[in-house]
Design a protein around this motif. Structure first.
Motif, PDB file in Angstrom:
ATOM      1  N   ASN A   2       0.915  -1.420   0.135  1.00 59.72           N
ATOM      2  CA  ASN A   2       0.006  -0.099  -0.055  1.00 59.72           C
ATOM      3  C   ASN A   2       0.908   1.314   0.140  1.00 59.72           C
ATOM      4  O   ASN A   2       1.918   1.309   0.535  1.00 59.72           O
ATOM      5  N   GLY A   3       0.418   2.242  -0.667  1.00 57.97           N
ATOM      6  CA  GLY A   3       1.161   3.358  -0.733  1.00 57.97           C
ATOM      7  C   GLY A   3       1.166   4.363   0.474  1.00 57.97           C
ATOM      8  O   GLY A   3       0.054   4.226   1.110  1.00 57.97           O
ATOM      9  N   PRO A   4       2.239   5.131   0.801  1.00 60.83           N
ATOM     10  CA  PRO A   4       2.183   5.879   1.931  1.00 60.83           C
ATOM     11  C   PRO A   4       1.055   6.929   1.829  1.00 60.83           C
ATOM     12  O   PRO A   4       0.881   7.468   0.611  1.00 60.83           O
ATOM     13  N   ASN A   5       0.579   7.365   2.938  1.00 59.71           N
ATOM     14  CA  ASN A   5      -0.416   8.677   2.737  1.00 59.71           C
ATOM     15  C   ASN A   5       0.448   9.994   2.731  1.00 59.71           C
ATOM     16  O   ASN A   5       0.846  10.611   3.964  1.00 59.71           O
ATOM     17  N   ILE A   6       0.980  10.260   1.715  1.00 60.00           N
ATOM     18  CA  ILE A   6       2.049  11.355   1.544  1.00 60.00           C
ATOM     19  C   ILE A   6       1.180  12.959   1.200  1.00 60.00           C
ATOM     20  O   ILE A   6       0.216  12.970   0.252  1.00 60.00           O
ATOM     21  N   GLU A   7       1.594  13.677   2.154  1.00 63.39           N
ATOM     22  CA  GLU A   7       1.029  14.882   1.797  1.00 63.39           C
ATOM     23  C   GLU A   7       1.905  15.688   0.773  1.00 63.39           C
ATOM     24  O   GLU A   7       1.148  16.423  -0.242  1.00 63.39           O
ATOM     25  N   LYS A   8       3.159  15.941   0.978  1.00 65.82           N
ATOM     26  CA  LYS A   8       4.015  16.352   0.084  1.00 65.82           C
ATOM     27  C   LYS A   8       5.328  15.838  -0.127  1.00 65.82           C
ATOM     28  O   LYS A   8       5.705  15.606   1.368  1.00 65.82           O
ATOM     29  N   ILE A   9       5.945  16.131  -0.889  1.00 67.58           N
ATOM     30  CA  ILE A   9       7.459  15.739  -0.811  1.00 67.58           C
ATOM     31  C   ILE A   9       8.325  16.840  -0.566  1.00 67.58           C
ATOM     32  O   ILE A   9       8.348  17.915  -1.090  1.00 67.58           O
ATOM     33  N   LEU A  10       9.022  16.864   0.623  1.00 75.62           N
ATOM     34  CA  LEU A  10       9.721  17.951   1.181  1.00 75.62           C
ATOM     35  C   LEU A  10      11.016  18.028   0.586  1.00 75.62           C
ATOM     36  O   LEU A  10      11.430  19.202   0.306  1.00 75.62           O
ATOM     37  N   ILE A  11      11.865  16.876   0.497  1.00 78.72           N
ATOM     38  CA  ILE A  11      12.927  17.143  -0.251  1.00 78.72           C
ATOM     39  C   ILE A  11      13.186  15.928  -1.194  1.00 78.72           C
ATOM     40  O   ILE A  11      12.981  14.828  -0.976  1.00 78.72           O
ATOM     41  N   THR A  12      13.460  16.299  -2.437  1.00 80.05           N
ATOM     42  CA  THR A  12      13.591  15.276  -3.470  1.00 80.05           C
ATOM     43  C   THR A  12      14.668  14.289  -3.392  1.00 80.05           C
ATOM     44  O   THR A  12      15.912  14.843  -2.644  1.00 80.05           O
ATOM     45  N   GLY A  13      14.893  13.357  -3.932  1.00 76.95           N
ATOM     46  CA  GLY A  13      15.969  12.554  -3.979  1.00 76.95           C
ATOM     47  C   GLY A  13      17.175  13.234  -4.712  1.00 76.95           C
ATOM     48  O   GLY A  13      18.277  12.965  -3.978  1.00 76.95           O
ATOM     49  N   ARG A 165      10.752   3.263   4.679  1.00 79.01           N
ATOM     50  CA  ARG A 165      12.168   3.856   4.726  1.00 79.01           C
ATOM     51  C   ARG A 165      12.993   3.702   3.397  1.00 79.01           C
ATOM     52  O   ARG A 165      14.046   4.676   3.153  1.00 79.01           O
ATOM     53  N   ASN A 166      12.482   2.843   2.525  1.00 72.42           N
ATOM     54  CA  ASN A 166      13.035   2.817   1.277  1.00 72.42           C
ATOM     55  C   ASN A 166      12.732   3.980   0.133  1.00 72.42           C
ATOM     56  O   ASN A 166      13.416   4.311  -0.684  1.00 72.42           O
ATOM     57  N   LEU A 167      11.784   4.846   0.489  1.00 71.97           N
ATOM     58  CA  LEU A 167      11.596   6.174  -0.496  1.00 71.97           C
ATOM     59  C   LEU A 167      12.897   6.724  -0.679  1.00 71.97           C
ATOM     60  O   LEU A 167      13.416   7.104   0.317  1.00 71.97           O
ATOM     61  N   PRO A 168      13.102   7.273  -1.894  1.00 74.71           N
ATOM     62  CA  PRO A 168      14.216   7.925  -2.033  1.00 74.71           C
ATOM     63  C   PRO A 168      14.195   9.421  -1.753  1.00 74.71           C
ATOM     64  O   PRO A 168      15.049  10.024  -1.716  1.00 74.71           O
ATOM     65  N   TYR A 169      13.127   9.793  -1.219  1.00 74.84           N
ATOM     66  CA  TYR A 169      12.850  11.164  -1.124  1.00 74.84           C
ATOM     67  C   TYR A 169      12.359  11.297   0.553  1.00 74.84           C
ATOM     68  O   TYR A 169      12.199  10.480   1.036  1.00 74.84           O
ATOM     69  N   VAL A 170      12.315  12.629   0.793  1.00 76.07           N
ATOM     70  CA  VAL A 170      11.629  12.813   2.333  1.00 76.07           C
ATOM     71  C   VAL A 170      10.344  13.287   1.954  1.00 76.07           C
ATOM     72  O   VAL A 170      10.245  14.424   1.417  1.00 76.07           O
ATOM     73  N   ALA A 171       9.408  12.557   2.776  1.00 81.77           N
ATOM     74  CA  ALA A 171       7.949  13.173   2.484  1.00 81.77           C
ATOM     75  C   ALA A 171       7.226  13.622   3.939  1.00 81.77           C
ATOM     76  O   ALA A 171       7.516  12.939   4.699  1.00 81.77           O
ATOM     77  N   ILE A 172       6.493  14.599   3.897  1.00 80.06           N
ATOM     78  CA  ILE A 172       5.300  14.752   4.940  1.00 80.06           C
ATOM     79  C   ILE A 172       4.378  13.878   4.833  1.00 80.06           C
ATOM     80  O   ILE A 172       3.802  13.759   3.711  1.00 80.06           O
ATOM     81  N   MET A 173       4.127  13.125   6.183  1.00 76.86           N
ATOM     82  CA  MET A 173       3.005  12.035   6.159  1.00 76.86           C
ATOM     83  C   MET A 173       1.744  12.777   6.518  1.00 76.86           C
ATOM     84  O   MET A 173       1.906  13.562   7.384  1.00 76.86           O
ATOM     85  N   ARG A 174       0.514  12.538   5.991  1.00 73.34           N
ATOM     86  CA  ARG A 174      -0.471  13.082   6.524  1.00 73.34           C
ATOM     87  C   ARG A 174      -0.789  12.626   7.692  1.00 73.34           C
ATOM     88  O   ARG A 174      -0.848  11.350   8.182  1.00 73.34           O
ATOM     89  N   PRO A 175      -1.237  13.250   8.755  1.00 77.97           N
ATOM     90  CA  PRO A 175      -1.602  12.988  10.050  1.00 77.97           C
ATOM     91  C   PRO A 175      -2.759  11.945  10.351  1.00 77.97           C
ATOM     92  O   PRO A 175      -2.464  11.212  11.323  1.00 77.97           O
ATOM     93  N   ASP A 176      -3.731  11.858   9.548  1.00 75.18           N
ATOM     94  CA  ASP A 176      -4.410  11.002   9.615  1.00 75.18           C
ATOM     95  C   ASP A 176      -4.146   9.413   9.271  1.00 75.18           C
ATOM     96  O   ASP A 176      -5.044   8.447   9.341  1.00 75.18           O
ATOM     97  N   GLU A 177      -3.053   9.328   8.806  1.00 70.30           N
ATOM     98  CA  GLU A 177      -2.415   8.038   8.445  1.00 70.30           C
ATOM     99  C   GLU A 177      -2.585   6.933   9.689  1.00 70.30           C
ATOM    100  O   GLU A 177      -2.075   7.599  10.591  1.00 70.30           O
TER     101      GLU A 177
END
Ligand code: IMP
Length: 177
Positions: A2-13, A165-177
């Motif tokens: 299942n994909g993570p509940n990503i709000e936005k990508i904060l820092i790209t790979g 942990r494997n995502l190549p970027y850093v993303a903000i996770m939605r709090p309702d996840e």
């Protein structure tokens, strides 16, 4: 998966890789002629360590510690537990702690004092991410990749309940996840 509940990508790979190269350049310069021991705090710091060490131009050793300061969610417990200790004696050595993220600073403060009691020649800290606003204890950070806002982030080693942990970027996770 299942994909993570990503709000936005904060820092790209790409941004991470570029910053890691810059940090490695600075560290290589500062440690010229020395053989630092890079101490990685498992598990979040493994991606950062492996990218950083490939860019370093000085001889170095690595070792690992495992600690836990978090419960199984997004809240800090304030309790630091040592799950696995170092295998190398660091007395008289130049030590560089490699962290993924400094949040309240409680974990790092604990580790730092524990390592200082073993009398290393020097002790510095590099962290990829610094959540400055959340700091509860003042820890001296010698090298910082990115200062980030107060949000729960995942990816590039950082987890939510041990996943993503494997995502190549850093993303903000939605709090309702
Ligand atoms: P501190 O003791 O509050 O500074 O927390 C440090 C540890 O908490 C880090 O090494 C991470 O494992 C974890 N942590 C803090 N913030 C986050 C986050 O936004 N995402 C994932 N893990 C985090």
């Amino acid at each position: 998966m299942n994909g993570p509940n990503i709000e936005k990508i904060l820092i790209t790979g790409d941004e991470i890789q570029e910053r890691v190269r810059q940090l490695a350049q600075q560290i290589s310069y500062d440690y010229e002629g020395k053989v630092p021991i890079l101490i990685n705090v498992l598990k979040g710091g493994v991606l950062f360590l492996s990218d950083l060490m490939r860019e370093l131009r000085v001889l170095h050793e690595i070792d690992f510690m495992s600690v836990s300061s978090y419960n199984d969610g997004t809240d800090t417990s304030g309790v630091v537990r040592i799950l696995a200790d170092l295998s190398i004696n660091i007395e008289g050595k130049d030590v560089l702690i490699v962290e993924d993220i400094v949040d309240t600073g409680l974990t790092l403060d604990y580790i730092r004092h524990m390592l200082l009691a073993r009398h290393p020649k020097s002790l510095r800290i590099v962290t990829l991410l610094d959540k400055k606003e959340r700091r509860r204890v003042d820890v001296p950070l010698d090298y910082v990749g990115f200062t980030i806002p107060d949000a729960f982030v995942i990816g590039y080693g950082l987890d939510y309940r041990q996943k993503y942990r494997n995502l190549p970027y850093v993303a903000i996770m939605r709090p309702d996840e």
